[in-house]
Design a protein around this motif. Structure first.
Motif, short mmCIF file in Angstrom:
data_model
loop_
_atom_site.label_atom_id
_atom_site.label_comp_id
_atom_site.label_asym_id
_atom_site.label_seq_id
_atom_site.Cartn_x
_atom_site.Cartn_y
_atom_site.Cartn_z
N ASN A 62 -18.61 -36.64 23.94
CA ASN A 62 -19.48 -35.86 23.03
C ASN A 62 -19.23 -34.37 23.21
N TYR A 63 -19.09 -33.93 24.46
CA TYR A 63 -18.81 -32.52 24.74
C TYR A 63 -17.50 -32.09 24.07
N ILE A 64 -16.41 -32.87 24.24
CA ILE A 64 -15.12 -32.44 23.68
C ILE A 64 -15.09 -32.58 22.16
N GLN A 65 -16.03 -33.37 21.60
CA GLN A 65 -16.10 -33.50 20.14
C GLN A 65 -16.87 -32.35 19.50
N GLY A 66 -17.34 -31.38 20.32
CA GLY A 66 -18.01 -30.20 19.77
C GLY A 66 -19.48 -30.09 20.15
N ASN A 67 -19.98 -31.02 20.96
CA ASN A 67 -21.37 -30.94 21.41
C ASN A 67 -21.42 -30.01 22.63
N ASN A 68 -21.08 -28.71 22.35
CA ASN A 68 -21.11 -27.68 23.38
C ASN A 68 -21.62 -26.40 22.73
N GLN A 69 -21.90 -25.37 23.51
CA GLN A 69 -22.55 -24.17 22.98
C GLN A 69 -21.70 -23.46 21.93
N ASP A 70 -20.38 -23.57 22.02
CA ASP A 70 -19.52 -22.91 21.05
C ASP A 70 -19.18 -23.79 19.85
N LYS A 71 -19.66 -25.05 19.87
CA LYS A 71 -19.35 -26.04 18.81
C LYS A 71 -17.84 -26.18 18.62
N VAL A 72 -17.10 -26.10 19.74
CA VAL A 72 -15.64 -26.14 19.72
C VAL A 72 -15.17 -27.54 20.10
N LYS A 73 -14.19 -28.04 19.36
CA LYS A 73 -13.56 -29.31 19.75
C LYS A 73 -12.51 -29.00 20.81
N VAL A 74 -12.48 -29.83 21.83
CA VAL A 74 -11.57 -29.64 22.96
C VAL A 74 -10.63 -30.84 22.99
N GLU A 75 -9.35 -30.58 23.17
CA GLU A 75 -8.36 -31.67 23.22
C GLU A 75 -8.66 -32.62 24.38
N MET A 76 -8.39 -33.89 24.15
CA MET A 76 -8.49 -34.90 25.21
C MET A 76 -7.37 -34.65 26.21
#
Length: 191
Positions: A62-76
């Motif tokens: 969920n975090y890497i899908q954008g559920n973070n403060q910057d709403k940024v997707k993070v690569e796996m």
């Protein structure tokens, strides 16, 4: 979204944390010194490793899908690690810390988690003994491979800490062949 799901499913070409191969590799394990890196992690308590891994994986995905403060997707990335810190007695709860390595582009300034159950972990350089094995890993296999690693290290007179230890998985549940799993034990530093 499709790219992230594809990467999570097929896990080839994913970024891995950098390490320096160590001296004194045994015939059935290797020595690695991992460089200082940032990981996104979540901690759970319980008795079942596989249950903790599944719950932890979902939180971090969920975090890497954008559920973070910057709403940024993070690569796996790979591997997904789980630090296992066993409780004091046979029926005591174990602490499990499930982690994703943050890709190079987020190492300097990672997006902060939005929930309290996910946190940034700054891992200082550390050295581990690593045993690699294939197949679909489960709790029993992890335990058996860990025991094999302990026996190999004892055979070779290597100084190691028996806890906490790490499990590491490099493949998605959908990858059917050439799967890669590892167990890691920390090298005990000479005093």
């Amino acid at each position: 979204m499709l790219k992230a799901v594809g990467q999570a499913l097929f896990s080839t070409g994913l970024q891995n944390p950098k390490f320096t191969p160590g001296e004194g590799k045994g015939q059935d394990y290797e020595v690695r010194t991992y460089h200082t890196t940032k990981w996104v992690s979540t901690t759970l308590s319980g008795l079942q490793l596989d249950t903790a891994l599944n719950t932890g994986f979902r939180r971090l995905f969920n975090y890497i899908q954008g559920n973070n403060q910057d709403k940024v997707k993070v690569e796996m990335t790979a591997p997904v690690t789980c630090m296992v810190d066993p409780g004091a007695g046979p029926a005591c709860e174990t602490t499990f810390t499930v982690s994703f390595y943050l890709p190079e582009e987020h190492q300097a300034n990672p997006p902060l988690p939005s929930g309290s159950d996910v946190f940034m972990e700054n891992r200082k350089e550390f050295t581990v003994y690593v045993r690699t094995y294939g197949g679909f890993s489960n709790e029993q296999m992890k335990r058996e491979e860990l025991l094999k690693l302990v026996e190999s290290l004892q055979r070779d007179g290597a100084a190691f800490k028996d806890k906490p230890y790490y499990t590491a998985g490099y493949d998605s549940p959908f990858k059917l062949t050439n799967r890669r799993n590892e167990v890691w034990l920390f090298k005990k530093e000479e005093e």
